[in-house]
Motif scaffolding. Sequence first.
Motif, PDB file in Angstrom:
ATOM      1  N   ARG A 136      88.316  22.444  44.579  1.00 12.35           N
ATOM      2  CA  ARG A 136      89.650  22.703  44.022  1.00 12.35           C
ATOM      3  C   ARG A 136      90.171  21.570  43.158  1.00 12.35           C
ATOM      4  NH1 ARG A 136      93.195  23.458  49.056  1.00 12.35           N
ATOM      5  NH2 ARG A 136      94.820  23.452  47.451  1.00 12.35           N
ATOM      6  N   ILE A 137      89.467  20.441  43.075  1.00 12.97           N
ATOM      7  CA  ILE A 137      90.019  19.303  42.352  1.00 12.97           C
ATOM      8  C   ILE A 137      90.109  19.561  40.854  1.00 12.97           C
ATOM      9  CG2 ILE A 137      89.231  17.657  44.099  1.00 12.97           C
ATOM     10  CD1 ILE A 137      87.027  16.797  42.193  1.00 12.97           C
ATOM     11  N   HIS A 138      89.437  20.627  40.370  1.00 13.73           N
ATOM     12  CA  HIS A 138      89.575  20.953  38.945  1.00 13.73           C
ATOM     13  C   HIS A 138      90.993  21.410  38.611  1.00 13.73           C
ATOM     14  CE1 HIS A 138      88.521  24.794  40.922  1.00 13.73           C
ATOM     15  NE2 HIS A 138      89.376  25.312  40.058  1.00 13.73           N
ATOM     16  N   ASP A 139      91.796  21.716  39.639  1.00 12.72           N
ATOM     17  CA  ASP A 139      93.198  22.068  39.383  1.00 12.72           C
ATOM     18  C   ASP A 139      94.029  20.846  39.001  1.00 12.72           C
ATOM     19  OD1 ASP A 139      93.079  24.842  39.821  1.00 12.72           O
ATOM     20  OD2 ASP A 139      93.219  24.595  41.982  1.00 12.72           O
ATOM     21  N   LEU A 140      93.544  19.660  39.325  1.00 12.40           N
ATOM     22  CA  LEU A 140      94.239  18.450  38.911  1.00 12.40           C
ATOM     23  C   LEU A 140      94.160  18.295  37.396  1.00 12.40           C
ATOM     24  CD1 LEU A 140      92.949  15.982  41.658  1.00 12.40           C
ATOM     25  CD2 LEU A 140      95.282  16.871  41.453  1.00 12.40           C
ATOM     26  N   SER A 143      92.896  14.313  33.262  1.00 17.91           N
ATOM     27  CA  SER A 143      92.840  12.856  33.318  1.00 17.91           C
ATOM     28  C   SER A 143      92.561  12.338  34.728  1.00 17.91           C
ATOM     29  CB  SER A 143      94.166  12.254  32.817  1.00 17.91           C
ATOM     30  OG  SER A 143      95.247  12.713  33.615  1.00 17.91           O
ATOM     31  N   LEU A 144      92.619  13.223  35.727  1.00 12.07           N
ATOM     32  CA  LEU A 144      92.440  12.804  37.118  1.00 12.07           C
ATOM     33  C   LEU A 144      91.241  13.455  37.802  1.00 12.07           C
ATOM     34  CD1 LEU A 144      96.142  12.845  38.422  1.00 12.07           C
ATOM     35  CD2 LEU A 144      94.783  10.848  37.762  1.00 12.07           C
ATOM     36  N   ALA A 145      90.989  14.725  37.530  1.00 13.78           N
ATOM     37  CA  ALA A 145      89.950  15.460  38.265  1.00 13.78           C
ATOM     38  C   ALA A 145      88.561  14.835  38.130  1.00 13.78           C
ATOM     39  CB  ALA A 145      89.936  16.920  37.812  1.00 13.78           C
ATOM     40  N   PRO A 146      88.057  14.552  36.907  1.00 14.75           N
ATOM     41  CA  PRO A 146      86.710  13.975  36.807  1.00 14.75           C
ATOM     42  C   PRO A 146      86.597  12.618  37.487  1.00 14.75           C
ATOM     43  CG  PRO A 146      87.441  14.836  34.682  1.00 14.75           C
ATOM     44  CD  PRO A 146      88.638  14.813  35.577  1.00 14.75           C
ATOM     45  N   ASP A 147      87.652  11.801  37.395  1.00 13.55           N
ATOM     46  CA  ASP A 147      87.602  10.469  37.999  1.00 13.55           C
ATOM     47  C   ASP A 147      87.620  10.538  39.523  1.00 13.55           C
ATOM     48  OD1 ASP A 147      87.482   9.356  35.522  1.00 13.55           O
ATOM     49  OD2 ASP A 147      89.608   8.841  35.405  1.00 13.55           O
ATOM     50  N   LEU A 151      84.878   8.940  42.155  1.00 13.56           N
ATOM     51  CA  LEU A 151      85.156   8.190  43.385  1.00 13.56           C
ATOM     52  C   LEU A 151      84.429   8.803  44.579  1.00 13.56           C
ATOM     53  CD1 LEU A 151      88.987   7.391  43.097  1.00 13.56           C
ATOM     54  CD2 LEU A 151      87.052   5.891  42.600  1.00 13.56           C
ATOM     55  N   ILE A 152      84.400  10.124  44.641  1.00 16.93           N
ATOM     56  CA  ILE A 152      83.682  10.794  45.727  1.00 16.93           C
ATOM     57  C   ILE A 152      82.190  10.452  45.646  1.00 16.93           C
ATOM     58  CG2 ILE A 152      82.974  13.049  46.623  1.00 16.93           C
ATOM     59  CD1 ILE A 152      85.736  14.102  45.812  1.00 16.93           C
ATOM     60  N   GLY A 153      81.660  10.401  44.443  1.00 14.70           N
ATOM     61  CA  GLY A 153      80.259  10.009  44.272  1.00 14.70           C
ATOM     62  C   GLY A 153      80.006   8.597  44.775  1.00 14.70           C
ATOM     63  N   HIS A 154      80.935   7.672  44.511  1.00 19.16           N
ATOM     64  CA  HIS A 154      80.803   6.305  45.023  1.00 19.16           C
ATOM     65  C   HIS A 154      80.863   6.287  46.549  1.00 19.16           C
ATOM     66  CE1 HIS A 154      80.585   3.669  41.519  1.00 19.16           C
ATOM     67  NE2 HIS A 154      81.413   4.499  40.903  1.00 19.16           N
ATOM     68  N   CYS A 155      81.677   7.170  47.121  1.00 11.57           N
ATOM     69  CA  CYS A 155      81.724   7.281  48.596  1.00 11.57           C
ATOM     70  C   CYS A 155      80.356   7.647  49.145  1.00 11.57           C
ATOM     71  CB  CYS A 155      82.743   8.345  49.008  1.00 11.57           C
ATOM     72  SG  CYS A 155      84.459   7.818  48.973  1.00 11.57           S
ATOM     73  N   TRP A 156      79.733   8.607  48.517  1.00 11.39           N
ATOM     74  CA  TRP A 156      78.414   9.042  48.990  1.00 11.39           C
ATOM     75  C   TRP A 156      77.389   7.911  48.880  1.00 11.39           C
ATOM     76  CZ3 TRP A 156      78.391  14.387  46.040  1.00 11.39           C
ATOM     77  CH2 TRP A 156      79.323  15.250  46.660  1.00 11.39           C
ATOM     78  N   THR A 157      77.472   7.155  47.794  1.00  7.88           N
ATOM     79  CA  THR A 157      76.560   6.023  47.622  1.00  7.88           C
ATOM     80  C   THR A 157      76.781   4.981  48.710  1.00  7.88           C
ATOM     81  OG1 THR A 157      76.499   6.339  45.220  1.00  7.88           O
ATOM     82  CG2 THR A 157      75.838   4.184  46.053  1.00  7.88           C
ATOM     83  N   LEU A 158      78.045   4.670  48.989  1.00  6.29           N
ATOM     84  CA  LEU A 158      78.368   3.683  50.029  1.00  6.29           C
ATOM     85  C   LEU A 158      77.872   4.148  51.391  1.00  6.29           C
ATOM     86  CD1 LEU A 158      79.836   1.122  50.989  1.00  6.29           C
ATOM     87  CD2 LEU A 158      81.924   2.488  51.148  1.00  6.29           C
ATOM     88  N   PHE A 201      83.381  -3.466  43.272  1.00  5.17           N
ATOM     89  CA  PHE A 201      83.521  -2.575  42.116  1.00  5.17           C
ATOM     90  C   PHE A 201      84.306  -1.322  42.505  1.00  5.17           C
ATOM     91  CE2 PHE A 201      81.810   0.886  39.406  1.00  5.17           C
ATOM     92  CZ  PHE A 201      82.202   0.396  38.168  1.00  5.17           C
ATOM     93  N   PHE A 202      84.012  -0.804  43.665  1.00  5.52           N
ATOM     94  CA  PHE A 202      84.677   0.400  44.172  1.00  5.52           C
ATOM     95  C   PHE A 202      86.169   0.140  44.384  1.00  5.52           C
ATOM     96  CE2 PHE A 202      83.811   4.081  47.411  1.00  5.52           C
ATOM     97  CZ  PHE A 202      84.674   4.889  46.685  1.00  5.52           C
ATOM     98  N   VAL A 203      86.505  -1.043  44.911  1.00  8.03           N
ATOM     99  CA  VAL A 203      87.912  -1.404  45.100  1.00  8.03           C
ATOM    100  C   VAL A 203      88.652  -1.380  43.765  1.00  8.03           C
ATOM    101  CG1 VAL A 203      89.484  -3.288  45.679  1.00  8.03           C
ATOM    102  CG2 VAL A 203      87.595  -2.745  47.207  1.00  8.03           C
ATOM    103  N   GLY A 204      88.035  -1.955  42.727  1.00  5.96           N
ATOM    104  CA  GLY A 204      88.663  -1.972  41.404  1.00  5.96           C
ATOM    105  C   GLY A 204      88.896  -0.579  40.856  1.00  5.96           C
ATOM    106  N   LEU A 205      87.886   0.280  40.980  1.00  2.37           N
ATOM    107  CA  LEU A 205      88.043   1.665  40.530  1.00  2.37           C
ATOM    108  C   LEU A 205      89.142   2.369  41.319  1.00  2.37           C
ATOM    109  CD1 LEU A 205      84.415   3.087  40.057  1.00  2.37           C
ATOM    110  CD2 LEU A 205      86.038   2.402  38.298  1.00  2.37           C
ATOM    111  N   GLY A 206      89.115   2.153  42.637  1.00  2.00           N
ATOM    112  CA  GLY A 206      90.092   2.821  43.495  1.00  2.00           C
ATOM    113  C   GLY A 206      91.513   2.393  43.194  1.00  2.00           C
ATOM    114  N   ALA A 207      91.720   1.099  42.905  1.00  2.60           N
ATOM    115  CA  ALA A 207      93.067   0.598  42.609  1.00  2.60           C
ATOM    116  C   ALA A 207      93.599   1.189  41.306  1.00  2.60           C
ATOM    117  CB  ALA A 207      93.049  -0.927  42.542  1.00  2.60           C
ATOM    118  N   ASP A 208      92.759   1.220  40.292  1.00  2.00           N
ATOM    119  CA  ASP A 208      93.185   1.795  39.008  1.00  2.00           C
ATOM    120  C   ASP A 208      93.521   3.275  39.163  1.00  2.00           C
ATOM    121  OD1 ASP A 208      93.251   1.915  35.921  1.00  2.00           O
ATOM    122  OD2 ASP A 208      91.722   3.400  36.434  1.00  2.00           O
ATOM    123  N   TYR A 209      92.655   3.982  39.864  1.00  3.69           N
ATOM    124  CA  TYR A 209      92.878   5.425  40.025  1.00  3.69           C
ATOM    125  C   TYR A 209      94.103   5.702  40.892  1.00  3.69           C
ATOM    126  CZ  TYR A 209      92.005  10.348  40.885  1.00  3.69           C
ATOM    127  OH  TYR A 209      92.141  11.728  40.955  1.00  3.69           O
TER     128      TYR A 209
END
Length: 228
Positions: A136-140, A143-147, A151-158, A201-209
């Motif tokens: 459902r995130i495509h409803d966002l 400017s927000l949905a793809p990012d 972040l979810i992809g980075h979660c999976w990597t972590l 790196f993830f913290v930086g992305l998360g803070a901006d988002y």
Amino acid sequence: MAIEFCPLEAAWGNWADWAAVLVGTGAAVGTIWVASVANRTSKRAAAIAEDAKAIAKQQSDQAVELREANAAILGRLLLHEVSSLPARLHSLLKPIIASVYKDGDKIRINNHQNLEQVLRDASYSMLPQSESVLERIHDLPDSLAPDLATLIGHCWTLRDMAYRMQGRVKQNDRKFIGQPDPWIYLGSPDDFNLLQEHLRFFVGLGADYANRFRSFVEVPAEDYSRFT
């Protein structure tokens, strides 16, 4: 020389003329009727096209309104999770650094209990709510949905990194002098460097988002500098 006049022949001529006139009139009437029908058909087609255009616009407007309504609900649902992401990620860094140290080309473990705990925490999802509504995130907004998907992809990597590292922590059968904990890490020392780099790196992305997301939900920005 006398000219003979045949009344019957004259009558037939008159009838032929009248027949020609009638045929011509009928053809003209038929043409006018066909033209009239075509005109009415054309106007009807134009009216149908206008109706279809109005219906399509109404459906498009309704789709936009539905997407915006869903986006508003998602925004409120995910606000806390997204806003707290930088802090939760940053909380993993210190325990990792404090739990191990490098001894030559080996990683020695200072505190096995802390290391196991932090790797266990990192192996869980950092964005569970976001993952649960992934479809459902495509409803966002665009400017927000793809990012958020990034972040979810980075979660999976972590999670994958932490899970693999957990399996490389083993208890040492022999206790060495000066070794505070009888546990060893059988993987590469680079594993910990990569884990820390990924977290930073993830913290930086998360803070901006997080602040962009908070702006969308119309709540004040947060100061994440203490984490980045």
